[in-house]
Design a protein around this motif. Sequence first.
Motif, PDB file in Angstrom:
ATOM      1  N   LYS A  77      58.049  54.969 -32.922  1.00  0.00           N
ATOM      2  CA  LYS A  77      59.070  54.705 -33.934  1.00  0.00           C
ATOM      3  C   LYS A  77      59.462  53.221 -33.942  1.00  0.00           C
ATOM      4  N   VAL A  78      58.437  52.381 -33.835  1.00  0.00           N
ATOM      5  CA  VAL A  78      58.604  50.932 -33.870  1.00  0.00           C
ATOM      6  C   VAL A  78      57.870  50.412 -35.097  1.00  0.00           C
ATOM      7  N   ASP A  79      58.497  49.504 -35.840  1.00  0.00           N
ATOM      8  CA  ASP A  79      57.797  48.968 -37.004  1.00  0.00           C
ATOM      9  C   ASP A  79      56.622  48.107 -36.561  1.00  0.00           C
TER      10      ASP A  79
ATOM     11  N   VAL B 160      51.000  48.165 -22.896  1.00  0.00           N
ATOM     12  CA  VAL B 160      51.700  48.093 -24.173  1.00  0.00           C
ATOM     13  C   VAL B 160      53.132  47.637 -23.929  1.00  0.00           C
ATOM     14  N   ARG B 161      53.572  46.618 -24.662  1.00  0.00           N
ATOM     15  CA  ARG B 161      54.953  46.154 -24.544  1.00  0.00           C
ATOM     16  C   ARG B 161      55.764  46.685 -25.713  1.00  0.00           C
ATOM     17  N   VAL B 162      56.930  47.223 -25.383  1.00  0.00           N
ATOM     18  CA  VAL B 162      57.810  47.829 -26.388  1.00  0.00           C
ATOM     19  C   VAL B 162      59.204  47.245 -26.214  1.00  0.00           C
ATOM     20  N   PRO B 163      60.051  47.316 -27.259  1.00  0.00           N
ATOM     21  CA  PRO B 163      61.420  46.808 -27.128  1.00  0.00           C
ATOM     22  C   PRO B 163      62.171  47.520 -26.003  1.00  0.00           C
ATOM     23  N   GLN B 164      62.910  46.750 -25.223  1.00  0.00           N
ATOM     24  CA  GLN B 164      63.644  47.311 -24.092  1.00  0.00           C
ATOM     25  C   GLN B 164      64.762  48.238 -24.555  1.00  0.00           C
ATOM     26  N   GLN B 165      65.332  47.928 -25.714  1.00  0.00           N
ATOM     27  CA  GLN B 165      66.432  48.733 -26.202  1.00  0.00           C
ATOM     28  C   GLN B 165      65.915  49.884 -27.071  1.00  0.00           C
TER      29      GLN B 165
ATOM     30  N   LYS C 263      64.892  53.874 -28.273  1.00  0.00           N
ATOM     31  CA  LYS C 263      64.135  55.004 -27.745  1.00  0.00           C
ATOM     32  C   LYS C 263      62.714  54.642 -27.340  1.00  0.00           C
ATOM     33  N   ALA C 264      62.274  53.431 -27.673  1.00  0.00           N
ATOM     34  CA  ALA C 264      60.860  53.088 -27.516  1.00  0.00           C
ATOM     35  C   ALA C 264      60.386  53.224 -26.069  1.00  0.00           C
ATOM     36  N   VAL C 265      61.228  52.811 -25.101  1.00  0.00           N
ATOM     37  CA  VAL C 265      60.812  52.882 -23.695  1.00  0.00           C
ATOM     38  C   VAL C 265      60.600  54.327 -23.274  1.00  0.00           C
ATOM     39  N   ARG C 266      61.560  55.189 -23.620  1.00  0.00           N
ATOM     40  CA  ARG C 266      61.428  56.605 -23.265  1.00  0.00           C
ATOM     41  C   ARG C 266      60.205  57.218 -23.928  1.00  0.00           C
ATOM     42  N   LEU C 267      59.985  56.881 -25.202  1.00  0.00           N
ATOM     43  CA  LEU C 267      58.820  57.428 -25.907  1.00  0.00           C
ATOM     44  C   LEU C 267      57.516  56.890 -25.318  1.00  0.00           C
ATOM     45  N   ALA C 268      57.523  55.626 -24.889  1.00  0.00           N
ATOM     46  CA  ALA C 268      56.311  55.038 -24.308  1.00  0.00           C
ATOM     47  C   ALA C 268      55.955  55.693 -22.979  1.00  0.00           C
ATOM     48  N   ASP C 269      56.961  56.176 -22.271  1.00  0.00           N
ATOM     49  CA  ASP C 269      56.705  56.864 -21.003  1.00  0.00           C
ATOM     50  C   ASP C 269      56.233  58.304 -21.206  1.00  0.00           C
ATOM     51  N   ASN C 270      56.277  58.770 -22.447  1.00  0.00           N
ATOM     52  CA  ASN C 270      55.901  60.160 -22.744  1.00  0.00           C
ATOM     53  C   ASN C 270      54.966  60.211 -23.952  1.00  0.00           C
ATOM     54  N   ILE C 271      53.826  59.549 -23.823  1.00  0.00           N
ATOM     55  CA  ILE C 271      52.849  59.541 -24.920  1.00  0.00           C
ATOM     56  C   ILE C 271      52.122  60.875 -24.945  1.00  0.00           C
ATOM     57  N   PRO C 272      52.136  61.587 -26.062  1.00  0.00           N
ATOM     58  CA  PRO C 272      51.474  62.899 -26.122  1.00  0.00           C
ATOM     59  C   PRO C 272      49.959  62.775 -26.008  1.00  0.00           C
ATOM     60  N   GLN C 273      49.352  63.755 -25.355  1.00  0.00           N
ATOM     61  CA  GLN C 273      47.903  63.745 -25.160  1.00  0.00           C
ATOM     62  C   GLN C 273      47.159  63.775 -26.484  1.00  0.00           C
ATOM     63  N   GLY C 274      47.791  64.316 -27.506  1.00  0.00           N
ATOM     64  CA  GLY C 274      47.105  64.473 -28.790  1.00  0.00           C
ATOM     65  C   GLY C 274      46.706  63.173 -29.453  1.00  0.00           C
TER      66      GLY C 274
END
Length: 687
Positions: free
Chosen positions: A334-336, A364-369, A371-382
């Motif tokens: 959910k990052v532009d 992969v670098r994502v914004p620290q603020q 939901k991006a960090v939480r989502l990056a730690d939970n990348i779906p296998q699909g």
Amino acid sequence: MVHLRFLVAATLLFCVFTGGVSPARAAHDPFPLYDCITPNVAFWRDIYGKYPSSQGVLHDKRNLGIIYEVLDIEGVWENGARERDRQRIERAKERYLEILNTLASGASPQSREEKRVAGLFGPQATPEDFRLAQDNIRFQSGQKDNFREGLIRSGSYLAEIKEIMASYGVPEDLAYLPHVESSFNYKAYSKFGAAGIWQFTESSGKQFNLDVDYAIDERRDPLKATHAAARMLRHNYEKLGTWPLAVTAYNHGINGMMRAKAAKGDYEKIFQEHESGLFKFASRNFYSEFLAAREVAKNYKLYFGSLPIEPPVNSKGVVLPNYALVSDLVKHLKVDLETFKGLNPALREPVYRGQKLIPKGYEVRVPQQGKAVRLADNIPQGILKEDQAQTTMYQVRQGDTAFSIAKEYGINATDLLRGNGLDEQAVICPGQNLRIPSPNERVVHLVASIKKKADSERVSVVIPVTSGEKMAVQGGKEPPALPVVKLQGAPVSPPPGQPLKAAAAPEAPVAQGPAKVAEPVVAKAKGAQCPSLNPATVLGNLGVEVSKKQGKSYGTIRVEAEETLGHYARWLGVRAWDLRRLNNLRYEQSLAVNQRVKIPLGKGSKQRFEAQRYEFHKEMVEDFFAAYRLVEGTRNYRVKQGDTIWSLCQNEFELPFWLIKKYNESVDFSQLKPGVRLVVPRVEAKS
């Protein structure tokens, strides 16, 4: 000012008997300011902190204290300004050459200008001093405005760069070196392929553990490249023993500096006495430039006042456990797209076009603020893939058409053209190499806003996605499907040397039905030229001729521009030594363009080798034309005795060999002879 030869001798004696720097200063600073380079540091301090790019200094390149004139110039690349500046500088040089020639004849200065120039050399100057000075007139453009922009940009990563330097046990002030290399321009790219703020070449980047290929270029990541720079600088210091020598080696090369140290002993003697074909103005002044840049950067308010320094980038790195399509990952995070691209500059455009997947193991670098960090730690296998997207290459032959090539691979001709960046203005010609899109790709346009300086413009980013997949862009709406064009009609022979344009999608609305477009063809005459062919097109025979001997498969290739045995070894997964032995090549023997080389082939290695070879050349042309553009017209150069293509490209043309070769396909560069006429394109940097 005293006589030049007396000044050099006195300075050398001072450096010998005093060490050239006060003991207190040398004891505490790993980067001493030797008295024998003080004028040079002062010169570069003015270049960085006094003169803008609309001014430049005409000076003596061996004694930087001699400044003939400060010239007003346009200082930009656009609309022929660079050529007008060149002419203005040449006229000024000619004036001073005439004056120096008069003074070298032994005549007393008569005019006001002759007296002023003579005064620059001191009362004891001799005709010989003026004669030597005629070969040393040089122009240096000012960089104050560029340095200012670099200071602003540096805030994004400077603190982290200092931390990285300290972690390798090297002085953190080395973090200011990118001001000299690139003005902290994260998109910096030289004509000879050096990239990023640390300006690593492909070979030097790989030597210090940077990944560089068609999907990823870690030279462009300021943090990853800083790790490599720290390793290189530490290696230089361990080999050379002092930081002035280690910094100089960053520009000149470690082997060259080791030879210089063996011959002269220490930095001061190397600076004053060392002469070689490669140790020229840039290498001699590199350490002085660093000292000046460090001083101006640390005390920037004295030179620029308050500046809006960019804040540090606030991001977190997450290692990708497997390959992934960028559109899938961006959608999940959910990052532009533009934010993601800004945080991940190592990912190359083929990843954003969907031709390559984000590599496995990439951080992969994502914004620290958010939901991006939480989502990056939970990348779906699909959305994770087991393998990288493979490239299939096809070399256009006489009689081929876009339709026939597309039909052979079971794809749409429009997708073939668009997948290679071709439209109705493009041509396809024999020898041209095309990428074959996978059958399940289709093209969508993702519109993104990109600000360039004060202007904003809308641009289209092409991202292939799998058929049937929806992609949320522009408010969650799926973009409309692109029209499918069925190219019809029999091939038509063009006039000799004039291939027809390759047609793409029609301008008419889809509702009107597919347009009947004349089938694009290629020149049929052997050796026919393609005068309107885009120079960014990948030409050359990149295929492999396969043969078998004693049950083993071998391939034969012809060397293309910029290729080395190291490249072949990497693409094949073998040692370069094995290739040398297979081809009876001596260790120091280099390859020549068009030379036949034998390579071992295993199962599937032919296709992989051809694909990686194509991607190597495609990467070069795409990166070059992302940073530079051709301007109208060419110039001619007649080869002189002693010229080599390497010396010409580096010193005369300032252009890469592969580009020169495109304009001179009939020239045998392995045996370049005096009198041969070379066509040289005109190139300028993009804004």
